[in-house]
Design a protein around this motif. Structure first.
Motif, PDB file in Angstrom:
ATOM      1  N   LEU A 183       0.816  -1.226   0.000  1.00 44.52           N
ATOM      2  CA  LEU A 183       0.000   0.000   0.000  1.00 44.52           C
ATOM      3  C   LEU A 183       0.843   1.267   0.000  1.00 44.52           C
ATOM      4  O   LEU A 183       1.845   1.348   0.700  1.00 44.52           O
ATOM      5  CB  LEU A 183      -0.840   0.018   1.282  1.00 44.52           C
ATOM      6  N   ARG A 184       0.346   2.249  -0.738  1.00 45.96           N
ATOM      7  CA  ARG A 184       0.925   3.600  -0.677  1.00 45.96           C
ATOM      8  C   ARG A 184      -0.012   4.424   0.183  1.00 45.96           C
ATOM      9  O   ARG A 184      -1.113   4.735  -0.242  1.00 45.96           O
ATOM     10  CB  ARG A 184       0.993   4.203  -2.082  1.00 45.96           C
ATOM     11  N   MET A 185       0.428   4.726   1.388  1.00 45.60           N
ATOM     12  CA  MET A 185      -0.457   5.364   2.365  1.00 45.60           C
ATOM     13  C   MET A 185      -0.271   6.885   2.381  1.00 45.60           C
ATOM     14  O   MET A 185       0.838   7.379   2.262  1.00 45.60           O
ATOM     15  CB  MET A 185      -0.142   4.867   3.780  1.00 45.60           C
ATOM     16  N   SER A 203      -1.472   1.113  -6.605  1.00 43.69           N
ATOM     17  CA  SER A 203      -0.518   1.286  -7.711  1.00 43.69           C
ATOM     18  C   SER A 203      -0.074   2.739  -7.795  1.00 43.69           C
ATOM     19  O   SER A 203      -0.799   3.651  -7.368  1.00 43.69           O
ATOM     20  CB  SER A 203      -1.182   0.893  -9.038  1.00 43.69           C
ATOM     21  N   PRO A 204       1.109   2.964  -8.387  1.00 42.34           N
ATOM     22  CA  PRO A 204       1.576   4.351  -8.548  1.00 42.34           C
ATOM     23  C   PRO A 204       0.668   5.145  -9.489  1.00 42.34           C
ATOM     24  O   PRO A 204       0.514   6.366  -9.324  1.00 42.34           O
ATOM     25  CB  PRO A 204       2.986   4.199  -9.128  1.00 42.34           C
ATOM     26  N   ARG A 247       6.346   0.876  11.400  1.00 43.82           N
ATOM     27  CA  ARG A 247       7.485   0.048  11.806  1.00 43.82           C
ATOM     28  C   ARG A 247       8.228  -0.445  10.569  1.00 43.82           C
ATOM     29  O   ARG A 247       7.611  -0.916   9.606  1.00 43.82           O
ATOM     30  CB  ARG A 247       7.009  -1.137  12.647  1.00 43.82           C
ATOM     31  N   SER A 248       9.552  -0.344  10.638  1.00 39.55           N
ATOM     32  CA  SER A 248      10.340  -0.576   9.427  1.00 39.55           C
ATOM     33  C   SER A 248      10.154  -1.988   8.868  1.00 39.55           C
ATOM     34  O   SER A 248      10.228  -2.205   7.659  1.00 39.55           O
ATOM     35  CB  SER A 248      11.821  -0.306   9.702  1.00 39.55           C
ATOM     36  N   GLU A 249       9.907  -2.966   9.760  1.00 44.20           N
ATOM     37  CA  GLU A 249       9.800  -4.339   9.245  1.00 44.20           C
ATOM     38  C   GLU A 249       8.537  -4.561   8.425  1.00 44.20           C
ATOM     39  O   GLU A 249       8.407  -5.576   7.739  1.00 44.20           O
ATOM     40  CB  GLU A 249       9.902  -5.364  10.383  1.00 44.20           C
ATOM     41  N   TYR A 250       7.593  -3.634   8.531  1.00 42.73           N
ATOM     42  CA  TYR A 250       6.361  -3.766   7.734  1.00 42.73           C
ATOM     43  C   TYR A 250       6.328  -2.776   6.570  1.00 42.73           C
ATOM     44  O   TYR A 250       5.299  -2.621   5.919  1.00 42.73           O
ATOM     45  CB  TYR A 250       5.124  -3.559   8.613  1.00 42.73           C
ATOM     46  N   MET A 251       7.419  -2.071   6.370  1.00 43.43           N
ATOM     47  CA  MET A 251       7.476  -1.085   5.289  1.00 43.43           C
ATOM     48  C   MET A 251       8.629  -1.454   4.358  1.00 43.43           C
ATOM     49  O   MET A 251       9.649  -1.997   4.798  1.00 43.43           O
ATOM     50  CB  MET A 251       7.726   0.323   5.848  1.00 43.43           C
ATOM     51  N   ARG A 252       8.452  -1.165   3.109  1.00 45.31           N
ATOM     52  CA  ARG A 252       9.574  -1.292   2.174  1.00 45.31           C
ATOM     53  C   ARG A 252       9.439  -0.205   1.126  1.00 45.31           C
ATOM     54  O   ARG A 252       8.397  -0.085   0.497  1.00 45.31           O
ATOM     55  CB  ARG A 252       9.592  -2.670   1.526  1.00 45.31           C
ATOM     56  N   LEU A 262       6.366   1.781   1.178  1.00 49.30           N
ATOM     57  CA  LEU A 262       5.080   1.088   1.012  1.00 49.30           C
ATOM     58  C   LEU A 262       4.790   0.222   2.235  1.00 49.30           C
ATOM     59  O   LEU A 262       5.698  -0.379   2.805  1.00 49.30           O
ATOM     60  CB  LEU A 262       5.109   0.197  -0.237  1.00 49.30           C
ATOM     61  N   MET A 263       3.507   0.171   2.592  1.00 50.09           N
ATOM     62  CA  MET A 263       3.126  -0.679   3.720  1.00 50.09           C
ATOM     63  C   MET A 263       2.861  -2.092   3.196  1.00 50.09           C
ATOM     64  O   MET A 263       2.039  -2.293   2.310  1.00 50.09           O
ATOM     65  CB  MET A 263       1.875  -0.115   4.398  1.00 50.09           C
TER      66      MET A 263
END
Lengths: 525, 307
Positions: free
Chosen positions: A253-255, A300-301, A357-362, A365-366
């Motif tokens: 997701l793009r939040m 999507s972007p 939290r970084s471990e759920y983001m890349r 993106l969530m």
């Protein structure tokens, strides 16, 4: 003494009927009302029933360790113990159980994740059927974008399986331990419900064990009457044992978050976004009623870019920095409200990092929205008592209803959160929506708002919590709304909201389908 | 009643369980049996309603003590402690007597203090791999303990109290160490209490921080995290492994909640949907599940520095 005992004895109430009430309907206006647990089933014929069930090879546990595990639900205000517990293993096992229950008139309460808040999944005697024992994925069809699963599965466990195939479910409650079967029976909302509808609408087909123990496959084309009754049917017309669900390719997701100081403005913008299909996900989460967060997200972007180009400038909310400045100005002029400012800062410090939290983001993106939001829900709003009354209205009535509900929250609790989301309706499923959480006057979208007190470890009396819920439910009656959790309301509300004619029609259908009124009988009727 | 009182930090007991079921999602026993009675929540709820310990014997015995339930518990309940407390309550007296007899015998044998700043507690399977052991010592400077502590490990798993003289022998030989590296995270909890001044490190973190090891990790590796150490220091280690993922791109035995899936009986599930060419383990015992699977070569993390 015998006469006194006879007077004190609580008369048995025939399932599906309301007991005699000496109080006139209007006599309770403005009086605190206390919801009481349904009368406990007294265990008549239990021994014969349990012997019959065991003779079928069904494991029935009657130890306190097994029964105690189900004494309450997530709401934590209704308590009851079953006489015995059966962990679901197969449709055939459940069919045998229900046939025996019909024959011996023993109530059966079905439980999935147990996330009801008003005792709907608590057994006040009889059998507790724990569906989580049937929680395996049967098959995934990536080409057809569908999954067949046992219905006791938690949405999160389903997501774990789908993600291995690069897939995801369409929409599910933002809570990891909601079960598929339970959700299909009540509705289920997600922040993509404004586009994809409620979770119940993603079911393509079901395997159902009817209250009389028949195993039936149903869908929009196969046994459609049963399908219409079971979907959003609050467990009255059968036990969902398997479900075929639509799925989709997984996307992170793009939040984006926008902040408002006016609840009404935020709601108007939410509805603007929904009407114009401007985002893939949208919802409102309040911190205070003057600090309202509108969440918008994209798969999507391209969709994100289209929103930025066409819609973002029309929103009246602010980014985090701009809103921070406005709040600074607000509290500079109102120094007596510094406590409120402190709460906002505290929330920002505690909650915001949890959502990122970084471990759920890349790469911004969530990755796992349900994990992120569910963790936050349990960490910030969870506890032994969860009181979440709600209102579901048509789009036109929504802002008024939320403002009135907000005023009720303010009266009862120092801190609370509102969670608002739209639900896209399916024209071809209008029959599913009858006497459900979907309000009868909603067209295209229904809107729901949950009113969630933040108790911060403080324990409130049941009277206080019940009065609060009644005050919210009263708004629903007044504006002609419905409720996500209408099954858990005081039964009197069901008739007040839907009217006797409709309720009696459904009760007649229930009695026909479930002659001994054994299945989840304390939930609605 | 069943909570362990020896933890230095006072954590909540079973009475705080709200029944959220988040622990079910990560419980390997739940995953295999789909029986809520065999889960931490099942035990906590049963205790809340006055269930006697004997009714929970099967549930208590089923627990693998992987600790996955603890980081996800929103109430911060000492779930592992609860299970160990129940195990202590249910321990077979004959087993306790036999183990205590063995421990007293070991305690009576003299042992020299380990002459090392960094001590290393390997598990039995790793002790049978002298080359890997030597590699670990060469890479980290950690010297293997001469007291293998197998009996203590057994007592810890069973919730059986450890006789003072046995504990003194074991801890005495570690007293020169400023840091203790453990292969099995089961040691983390008790060592935090027994050696409060020593720095405790999991073998995975000790090796994973070395450039020689990190740079040998490939995108096509499945990196198998040792669950007990990871879960016992979750908030810190979740960042460590997330950085490793970002830097090297390898896959991990993590679920969507970033909880480690114990490999025993779950190798197929861990590998499902992954495109890997090699399995890298932190704990030698975990290699067995993947060797049995047979599809990929399995190496210990310490061996990566040679590749």
């Amino acid at each position: 003494m015998e006469r006194l005992n006879a007077r004190l004895e609580i008369p048995e109430v025939e399932p599906g009927t309301l007991g005699a009430c000496p109080v006139a309907p209007d006599a309770l206006v403005d009086i605190k009302r206390q919801q009481t647990n349904p009368a406990r089933w007294r265990g008549r014929g239990w021994k014969e029933f349990s012997d019959a069930v065991r003779a079928l090879g069904v494991e029935m546990s009657e130890t306190i360790s097994a029964r105690g595990a189900y004494a309450t639900d997530a709401g934590g205000t209704a308590y009851g113990l079953p006489h015995g517990v059966v962990i679901a293993r197969s449709a055939e096992q459940i069919a045998g159980l229900l046939k025996a229950a019909q024959a011996h008139r023993v109530p059966v309460t079905v439980r999935g994740g147990g996330l009801t808040t008003e005792g709907e999944s608590v057994a006040f005697g009889g059998v507790l059927l724990d569906m989580t024992g049937m929680s395996r994925v049967i098959s995934i069809d990536p080409a057809a974008l569908s999954v067949r699963t046992q219905a006791g599965i938690f949405w999160h466990s389903l997501a774990e399986e789908l993600r291995r195939e690069g897939l995801d479910y369409l929409s599910a409650p933002l809570n990891l331990t909601s079960s598929v079967g339970g959700t299909l029976g009540v509705g289920g909302i997600d922040v993509n419900s404004p586009r994809l509808g409620c979770s119940a609408d993603q079911a393509l087909a079901l395997q159902v064990v009817t209250p009389t123990g028949d195993i039936v496959e149903c869908s929009d084309t196969q046994n459609p009457e049963l399908f219409a009754r079971v979907i959003l049917g609050y467990g009255q017309f059968g036990v969902i044992t398997e479900a075929t669900l639509k799925v989709r390719p997984y996307t992170p997701l793009r939040m984006h978050y926008y902040y408002y100081s006016s609840l009404r403005t935020a709601i108007e913008d939410l509805q603007l976004i929904d009407r114009n299909d401007a985002s893939d996900y949208s919802g409102i989460l309040t911190i205070l009623d003057c600090a309202v967060n509108l969440l918008v997200a994209f798969d999507s972007p391209e969709r994100e870019a289209a929103f930025k180009a066409g819609w973002e400038s029309r929103l009246r909310g602010h980014g985090e920095f701009g809103f921070g400045l406005r709040m600074l100005g607000r509290y500079a002029l109102r120094p007596w409200k510094l406590g409120e400012a402190w709460l906002l800062l505290q929330r920002k410090r505690e909650l915001f990092p949890e959502l990122q939290r970084s471990e759920y983001m890349r790469d911004g993106l969530m990755l796992d929205r349900t994990v992120v939001f569910s963790r936050a829900v349990w960490n910030f709003w969870g506890g032994r008592q969860m009181v979440i009354p709600d209102l579901a209205t048509s789009a036109a009535k929504f802002a008024d209803a939320v403002e009135r509900g907000n005023a009720v929250c303010r009266k009862y609790f120092p801190h609370y959160t509102l969670y608002c989301v739209g639900i896209r309706l399916r024209k071809d499923h209008r029959e599913h929506y009858e006497m459900s959480c979907i309000p009868p006057d909603a067209e295209e979208w229904a809107y729901g708002c949950e009113f969630e007190p933040m108790t911060n470890g403080r324990t409130y009396s049941r009277d206080h919590l019940q009065s609060f819920k009644n005050a919210i439910y009263d708004i629903g009656v007044d504006v002609g709304a419905s409720y996500y959790r209408f099954g858990g309301m005081m039964k009197g509300y069901i008739r007040r909201v839907f009217g006797d004619a409709l309720v009696d029609r459904h009760l007649a259908m229930k009695k026909k389908a479930d002659p001994a009124m054994i299945l989840n009988r304390d939930v609605i009727f | 009643m069943f909570g362990r009182a020896r933890s230095p930090v006072v954590r909540k007991d079973h009475s705080a369980c709200s029944g959220c079921s988040l622990c079910l999602l990560v419980c390997p026993v739940w995953r295999q049996t789909r029986d809520p009675r065999l889960t931490p929540e099942g035990r906590a709820k049963a205790l809340q309603h006055g269930a006697p310990a004997r009714e929970l014997a099967a549930s208590v015995a089923a627990c693998r003590l992987c600790g996955a339930c603890e980081p996800v518990c929103p109430e911060d309940i000492d779930l592992v402690g609860m299970t160990l407390g129940l195990r202590a309550h249910l321990a077979d007296p004959a087993l306790v007597t036999a183990l205590h007899g063995r421990m007293k015998e070991i305690a009576s044998q003299p042992l020299r203090v380990l002459d090392a700043k960094i001590a290393f507690l390997p598990g039995p399977a790793l002790r049978e791999k002298p080359q890997v052991m030597a590699r670990i010592t060469a890479l980290t400077g950690a010297v293997p303990s001469t007291d293998d502590g197998v009996d203590i490990e057994e007592a810890l798993q069973s919730g059986i109290p450890i006789p003072r003289e046995r504990l003194e022998r074991f801890l005495g030989h570690l007293r020169a160490a400023q840091e203790v590296v453990v292969e099995d995270g089961q040691w983390m909890r008790p060592l935090r209490e027994w050696l409060p001044k020593a720095r405790l490190t999991s073998l995975g973190a000790a090796l994973g921080n070395l450039d020689a090891v990190r740079r040998s990790l490939r995108k096509t590796d499945l990196y198998v995290i040792e669950p007990r150490a990871y879960h016992s220091d979750y908030e810190r280690l979740v960042g460590h492994y997330d950085r490793l993922r970002t830097e090297r791109g390898c896959a991990f035995n993590l679920d969507l909640q970033r909880i480690a899936i114990p490999p025993a009986a779950q190798a197929d599930w861990i590998l499902k949907g992954l495109r890997v060419e090699r399995v890298v383990v932190e704990r030698q015992e975990d290699a067995e599940a993947f060797v049995a699977h047979g599809a990929y070569p399995v190496v210990h993390l310490a061996e990566l520095a040679d590749h």
